[in-house]
Write a protein that holds these residues in place. Structure first.
Motif, PDB file in Angstrom:
ATOM      1  N   LYS A  27      41.997  33.234  28.537  1.00  0.00           N
ATOM      2  CA  LYS A  27      41.657  33.911  27.284  1.00  0.00           C
ATOM      3  C   LYS A  27      40.301  34.588  27.402  1.00  0.00           C
ATOM      4  O   LYS A  27      40.101  35.711  26.910  1.00  0.00           O
ATOM      5  CB  LYS A  27      41.659  32.907  26.125  1.00  0.00           C
ATOM      6  CG  LYS A  27      43.045  32.334  25.822  1.00  0.00           C
ATOM      7  CD  LYS A  27      42.976  31.244  24.768  1.00  0.00           C
ATOM      8  CE  LYS A  27      44.362  30.641  24.519  1.00  0.00           C
ATOM      9  NZ  LYS A  27      44.314  29.521  23.560  1.00  0.00           N
ATOM     10  N   ALA A  28      39.363  33.910  28.083  1.00  0.00           N
ATOM     11  CA  ALA A  28      38.051  34.517  28.321  1.00  0.00           C
ATOM     12  C   ALA A  28      38.197  35.776  29.164  1.00  0.00           C
ATOM     13  O   ALA A  28      37.522  36.789  28.913  1.00  0.00           O
ATOM     14  CB  ALA A  28      37.134  33.513  29.015  1.00  0.00           C
ATOM     15  N   LEU A  29      39.071  35.739  30.166  1.00  0.00           N
ATOM     16  CA  LEU A  29      39.300  36.914  31.001  1.00  0.00           C
ATOM     17  C   LEU A  29      39.821  38.077  30.158  1.00  0.00           C
ATOM     18  O   LEU A  29      39.384  39.220  30.321  1.00  0.00           O
ATOM     19  CB  LEU A  29      40.297  36.585  32.113  1.00  0.00           C
ATOM     20  CG  LEU A  29      40.667  37.755  33.027  1.00  0.00           C
ATOM     21  CD1 LEU A  29      39.463  38.193  33.853  1.00  0.00           C
ATOM     22  CD2 LEU A  29      41.837  37.395  33.940  1.00  0.00           C
ATOM     23  N   ALA A  30      40.763  37.791  29.260  1.00  0.00           N
ATOM     24  CA  ALA A  30      41.303  38.845  28.400  1.00  0.00           C
ATOM     25  C   ALA A  30      40.194  39.493  27.574  1.00  0.00           C
ATOM     26  O   ALA A  30      40.176  40.719  27.378  1.00  0.00           O
ATOM     27  CB  ALA A  30      42.380  38.273  27.480  1.00  0.00           C
ATOM     28  N   VAL A  31      39.235  38.685  27.104  1.00  0.00           N
ATOM     29  CA  VAL A  31      38.138  39.214  26.292  1.00  0.00           C
ATOM     30  C   VAL A  31      37.253  40.138  27.120  1.00  0.00           C
ATOM     31  O   VAL A  31      36.921  41.259  26.694  1.00  0.00           O
ATOM     32  CB  VAL A  31      37.300  38.054  25.706  1.00  0.00           C
ATOM     33  CG1 VAL A  31      36.044  38.587  25.009  1.00  0.00           C
ATOM     34  CG2 VAL A  31      38.137  37.236  24.722  1.00  0.00           C
ATOM     35  N   VAL A  32      36.851  39.689  28.316  1.00  0.00           N
ATOM     36  CA  VAL A  32      35.939  40.522  29.104  1.00  0.00           C
ATOM     37  C   VAL A  32      36.647  41.766  29.644  1.00  0.00           C
ATOM     38  O   VAL A  32      36.037  42.834  29.780  1.00  0.00           O
ATOM     39  CB  VAL A  32      35.278  39.725  30.254  1.00  0.00           C
ATOM     40  CG1 VAL A  32      34.444  38.591  29.698  1.00  0.00           C
ATOM     41  CG2 VAL A  32      36.285  39.201  31.262  1.00  0.00           C
ATOM     42  N   LEU A  33      37.950  41.661  29.929  1.00  0.00           N
ATOM     43  CA  LEU A  33      38.681  42.842  30.387  1.00  0.00           C
ATOM     44  C   LEU A  33      38.835  43.859  29.265  1.00  0.00           C
ATOM     45  O   LEU A  33      38.837  45.074  29.504  1.00  0.00           O
ATOM     46  CB  LEU A  33      40.058  42.451  30.934  1.00  0.00           C
ATOM     47  CG  LEU A  33      40.071  41.658  32.243  1.00  0.00           C
ATOM     48  CD1 LEU A  33      41.491  41.492  32.754  1.00  0.00           C
ATOM     49  CD2 LEU A  33      39.202  42.322  33.310  1.00  0.00           C
ATOM     50  N   ALA A  34      38.966  43.374  28.024  1.00  0.00           N
ATOM     51  CA  ALA A  34      39.013  44.298  26.882  1.00  0.00           C
ATOM     52  C   ALA A  34      37.708  45.079  26.779  1.00  0.00           C
ATOM     53  O   ALA A  34      37.705  46.288  26.505  1.00  0.00           O
ATOM     54  CB  ALA A  34      39.266  43.519  25.590  1.00  0.00           C
ATOM     55  N   ALA A  35      36.581  44.401  27.033  1.00  0.00           N
ATOM     56  CA  ALA A  35      35.289  45.094  27.021  1.00  0.00           C
ATOM     57  C   ALA A  35      35.198  46.084  28.174  1.00  0.00           C
ATOM     58  O   ALA A  35      34.685  47.203  28.011  1.00  0.00           O
ATOM     59  CB  ALA A  35      34.153  44.080  27.102  1.00  0.00           C
ATOM     60  N   GLY A  36      35.682  45.679  29.350  1.00  0.00           N
ATOM     61  CA  GLY A  36      35.700  46.601  30.476  1.00  0.00           C
ATOM     62  C   GLY A  36      36.553  47.818  30.189  1.00  0.00           C
ATOM     63  O   GLY A  36      36.177  48.954  30.507  1.00  0.00           O
ATOM     64  N   THR A 159      42.943  47.054  34.973  1.00  0.00           N
ATOM     65  CA  THR A 159      42.265  47.561  33.777  1.00  0.00           C
ATOM     66  C   THR A 159      41.577  48.888  34.074  1.00  0.00           C
ATOM     67  O   THR A 159      41.616  49.823  33.262  1.00  0.00           O
ATOM     68  CB  THR A 159      41.229  46.531  33.283  1.00  0.00           C
ATOM     69  OG1 THR A 159      41.903  45.301  32.986  1.00  0.00           O
ATOM     70  CG2 THR A 159      40.509  47.026  32.042  1.00  0.00           C
ATOM     71  N   ILE A 160      40.935  48.974  35.255  1.00  0.00           N
ATOM     72  CA  ILE A 160      40.289  50.232  35.656  1.00  0.00           C
ATOM     73  C   ILE A 160      41.324  51.346  35.715  1.00  0.00           C
ATOM     74  O   ILE A 160      41.121  52.447  35.201  1.00  0.00           O
ATOM     75  CB  ILE A 160      39.586  50.065  37.020  1.00  0.00           C
ATOM     76  CG1 ILE A 160      38.422  49.081  36.909  1.00  0.00           C
ATOM     77  CG2 ILE A 160      39.103  51.418  37.546  1.00  0.00           C
ATOM     78  CD1 ILE A 160      37.785  48.723  38.239  1.00  0.00           C
ATOM     79  N   GLY A 161      42.473  51.046  36.343  1.00  0.00           N
ATOM     80  CA  GLY A 161      43.517  52.058  36.481  1.00  0.00           C
ATOM     81  C   GLY A 161      44.093  52.494  35.149  1.00  0.00           C
ATOM     82  O   GLY A 161      44.258  53.691  34.886  1.00  0.00           O
TER      83      GLY A 161
END
Length: 483
Positions: A27-36, A159-161
């Motif tokens: 869940k933490a990963l989902a949050v930081v990837l949303a910011a990315g 996410t970058i792509g």
């Protein structure tokens, strides 16, 4: 035995060498990837909005350039110090401050009454992005280990792509919906609900700073100044290539070299008694020392593809913004499809997988070069779709896998500063790639009397040279390992 509240449990987490999986790590990963996603989307989406900004604010060409360049420059300046600050004082608070500042700056951009105000707010946005970005790789390093870390970095690559692919489409759709005159304001307003949701979820799912992180630590102010000045002297000549023709522009490069030498000497001396801005021991780690320049060279080519393709399709063939974005989608989508699998596989295959990906990118670029030569007209997007997809699939085996390998042996307590250095290299590579490829493109455009197809093909050769340089580094690594 009584259970600790969520906040205290995370604060009392074991030190890095006693890794225990955080139950909220995905869940933490989902949050930081949303910011990315939000910060990366803001790059590609604004590029599409420039004609709308020009019309809505009567912006001059230099202001339009700095709306893009100011963001990139501010981002590049803050990556390393904010990574180090996150390592020293906790990544969650730095991440949340960055997101909050990004949301405020986005609102200010959307409401900007003049082009100058928009440029200034874009610089603030860039500083906010510089606070956010190193915390993402640092949090992935601290939250995951082994195959899970590879999967997490793979999702970061996807996410970058995806953000690169959808940016032009979303930007074009918003401008079409709200009108050319004010549609650009919606491009910035879209960050507000995304950022607000990220802030709420960050407090719930990101791990709180540990007791070790809360101890006061010096932050090497002279190291920050020297490195920041060096990065400034490298980026400005690239960014200002088309507008600043004075010899002073080129004189900034040797000044940058002198500043970097002074910075290295200072870091070596400072590091004897205290934690420096960047520990030079990082560059004794083989995977890090080799992976960093590979990322720099690849990003020099990767981003330049979108730059010259947009010029060719929109200016040369009259494509609308959304259609040129759609034409570039196969490249971005290809990377998003395989990034996660590539990052998991690279821990078993090593640099051979990255070499294969780079070779695949070169094959795709060769296909694009041939397709444009054979079919340079209005249907060129159909003919370049397959080779762009091949290049994108190759790229998906480069960005995230190389990041996974590069950071694989970096101590968790230095993950933020290490990630900041990597991303600074990527920003330098991006600026250099766009400047050099753009110079090749525009020189050929002038000499061929406006032949955009010819200019694009020359630009592709320039991009292929950057990718080939990255491939040469990886192959040298493979052969010297005896792999």
């Amino acid at each position: 035995m009584p259970t600790l509240p969520m906040e205290e449990a995370k604060t009392a987490a074991p030190p890095p060498d006693e890794y225990r999986p955080d139950p909220d790590r995905w869940k933490a990963l989902a949050v930081v990837l949303a910011a990315g996603f939000m910060t990366l989307l803001d790059v590609s989406i604004v590029n599409v909005a420039l004609p709308s900004i020009e019309q809505g604010l009567h912006a001059q060409a230099n202001a339009l350039e700095w709306i893009v360049a100011g963001y990139a420059l501010a981002l590049g300046l803050l990556l390393v110090p904010s990574g180090r600050f996150g390592d020293a004082h906790g990544r969650r608070p730095v991440f949340m401050v960055g997101v909050a500042l990004f949301v405020v700056a986005s609102a200010a951009c959307a409401l900007a009454p003049t082009a100058l105000a928009l440029v200034l707010m874009r610089i603030v946005q860039g500083f906010a992005g510089g606070l956010i970005s190193p915390q993402i790789s640092g949090l992935i390093q601290s939250l995951f280990r082994g195959q899970e870390r590879g999967r997490a970095f793979g999702l970061f690559g996807s996410t970058i792509g995806v953000s690169t692919a959808v940016g032009p489409l979303v930007g074009g759709a918003l401008i079409a919906l709200f009108g050319v005159h004010d549609g650009w304001r919606a491009v910035f307003f879209v960050n507000l609900p995304i950022g607000a949701a990220i802030l709420l979820l960050s407090r719930r799912y990101l791990p709180a700073p540990t007791a070790a992180e809360r101890r006061p630590q010096a932050l090497d102010p002279l190291g920050v100044v020297l490195l920041g000045a060096a990065v400034l002297c490298i980026l400005v000549p690239f960014i200002e290539q088309r507008a600043w023709h004075s010899p002073l522009r080129l004189a900034l490069f040797p000044l940058a070299a002198a500043l970097l030498v002074a910075w290295v000497l200072h870091e070596r001396r400072y590091g004897r008694t205290r934690e420096p801005l960047v520990s030079l021991d990082l560059f004794r780690i083989r995977s890090y020392a080799l992976g960093a320049p590979v990322g720099l060279f690849y990003f020099a080519g990767f981003i330049a593809v979108f730059f010259i393709l947009t010029q060719y399709l929109q200016l040369g063939l009259g494509y609308p913004a959304w259609k040129s974005g759609l034409a570039a989608t196969p490249f971005a989508l290809g990377g998003a499809l395989v990034a996660s699998a590539g990052s998991r596989q690279v821990l078993r295959s090593g640099p051979k997988l990255v070499a294969f990906g780079l070779a695949m990118v070169l094959v795709g670029l060769a296909g694009v070069w041939l397709a444009v030569g054979a079919h340079p007209g209005h249907d060129v997007a159909l003919w370049t779709a397959l080779p762009l997809l091949i290049a994108g699939l190759g790229g998906g085996l480069v960005i995230s896998p190389n990041l996974t390998l590069t950071l694989s042996q970096v101590p968790v307590e230095r993950a933020g500063s290490a990630g900041g250095v990597l991303q600074t290299g990527q920003r330098i590579g991006t600026a250099a790639g766009i400047a050099i490829t753009g110079s090749v493109f525009y020189t050929q455009l002038a000499s061929s009397h406006g032949d955009y197809a010819s200019a694009f093909r020359h630009g592709i050769v320039s991009i292929a040279a950057f990718v080939a340089a990255a491939l040469a580094l990886v192959l040298a690594d493979v052969f010297t390992r005896g792999a």
